[in-house]
Design a protein around this motif. Structure first.
Motif, mmCIF file in Angstrom:
data_model
loop_
_atom_site.group_PDB
_atom_site.id
_atom_site.type_symbol
_atom_site.label_atom_id
_atom_site.label_comp_id
_atom_site.label_asym_id
_atom_site.label_seq_id
_atom_site.Cartn_x
_atom_site.Cartn_y
_atom_site.Cartn_z
ATOM 1 N N TYR A 1 0.791 -1.238 0.000
ATOM 2 C CA TYR A 1 0.000 0.000 0.000
ATOM 3 C C TYR A 1 0.823 1.287 0.000
ATOM 4 O O TYR A 1 0.263 2.374 -0.142
ATOM 5 N N TYR B 1 2.689 4.668 0.732
ATOM 6 C CA TYR B 1 2.556 5.796 1.657
ATOM 7 C C TYR B 1 1.267 5.753 2.479
ATOM 8 O O TYR B 1 1.238 6.208 3.625
ATOM 9 N N SER B 2 0.195 5.243 1.913
ATOM 10 C CA SER B 2 -1.103 5.291 2.591
ATOM 11 C C SER B 2 -1.101 4.535 3.913
ATOM 12 O O SER B 2 -1.934 4.806 4.782
ATOM 13 N N VAL B 3 -0.182 3.582 4.075
ATOM 14 C CA VAL B 3 -0.089 2.832 5.332
ATOM 15 C C VAL B 3 0.093 3.777 6.507
ATOM 16 O O VAL B 3 -0.556 3.648 7.551
ATOM 17 N N PHE C 1 -0.556 7.111 6.759
ATOM 18 C CA PHE C 1 -1.673 8.023 7.008
ATOM 19 C C PHE C 1 -2.828 7.310 7.703
ATOM 20 O O PHE C 1 -3.280 7.718 8.779
ATOM 21 N N PHE C 2 -3.321 6.227 7.106
ATOM 22 C CA PHE C 2 -4.496 5.550 7.651
ATOM 23 C C PHE C 2 -4.169 4.809 8.955
ATOM 24 O O PHE C 2 -4.998 4.745 9.867
ATOM 25 N N THR D 1 6.199 1.763 12.880
ATOM 26 C CA THR D 1 5.929 1.983 11.460
ATOM 27 C C THR D 1 6.618 3.244 10.963
ATOM 28 O O THR D 1 7.184 3.262 9.862
ATOM 29 N N LEU E 1 2.214 13.117 5.566
ATOM 30 C CA LEU E 1 1.153 12.126 5.747
ATOM 31 C C LEU E 1 1.049 11.671 7.202
ATOM 32 O O LEU E 1 -0.060 11.484 7.728
ATOM 33 N N GLY F 1 -2.293 12.271 9.370
ATOM 34 C CA GLY F 1 -2.980 11.133 9.973
ATOM 35 C C GLY F 1 -3.111 11.293 11.475
ATOM 36 O O GLY F 1 -4.175 11.033 12.055
#
Length: 215
Positions: A14, A16-18, A20-21, A37, A58, A62
């Motif tokens: 996934y 970069y989105s890892v 943020f979310f 992380t 990010l 987040g």
């Protein structure tokens, strides 16, 4: 080692989105190893696989969005709701009690330093809302603390490269002391920077002595 393998797999799937979310969900009190992380993401940046600037943005977004959501939940729902239904979001009563005790002791400062206290950072937003801390004051402490937190742990991976894991464990263990020391240094620096201005202002504000007229 199993945890690290899972994090590697998430970034491989996934990107970069890892970050943020994952951080957003962590601050709503769902299980996610945010600090590990971030440190690993910093290491990927060291290797040239990810951009450090994008990671910082990010991670900051987040974290702050998650904290802001919890602030408004606390403000609107109140402590009885969170105490009753928090278990469904893994908010264990002992952790709620611990955070409430720390909040009563340290006040708004806990919103900043709570990021570095395991089991506390996930609940400071809720209690800030419950305590009706003005949003501007909450944002000042929460967003500045978030920036410091994400830069610190992303920086561990970025700066120390292959040694990030060993440094991470040291930083994780002594993070509260590190933040306290840096805070003390900042206070001393501000005092040293403005001491002359404060002294001059104090001198000006003193009324001049009244001279008696000679007869």
């Amino acid at each position: 080692m199993e945890l690290l393998e899972k994090i590697q797999h998430l970034f491989g799937s996934y990107g970069y989105s890892v970050l943020f979310f994952g951080l957003l969900l962590e601050f709503i009190a769902l299980p996610f190893p945010g600090e590990t992380t971030m440190a690993y993401a910093g290491f990927l940046s060291y290797k040239g696989h990810l951009d450090f600037g994008i990671l910082t943005i990010l991670a900051f977004l987040g974290t702050t969005i998650g904290m802001t959501i919890t602030y408004f939940i606390g403000a609107k729902a109140g402590l009885p709701f969170i105490t009753r239904y928090g278990k469904w979001f893994l908010m264990k009563q002992d952790k709620l009690d611990k955070t409430q005790k720390w909040f009563a002791k340290y006040g708004n400062a806990l919103i900043f330093i709570g990021y570095f206290i395991p089991g506390v950072r996930h609940f400071t937003g809720y209690f800030a809302g419950i305590a009706a801390v003005p949003f501007r004051k909450f944002a000042l402490y929460a967003y500045s603390g978030a920036l410091f937190w994400v830069v610190l742990f992303l920086g561990i991976g970025k700066i120390f490269g292959p040694q990030w894991n060993a440094v991470f464990h040291l930083a994780h263990q002594y993070a509260a002391y590190i933040v306290g020391g840096i805070g003390l240094l900042l206070i001393v620096a501000v005092f040293y920077r403005y001491r002359k201005a404060w002294a001059a202002r104090s001198t000006v504000s003193k009324p001049a002595p009244v001279r008696q007229r000679q007869k």
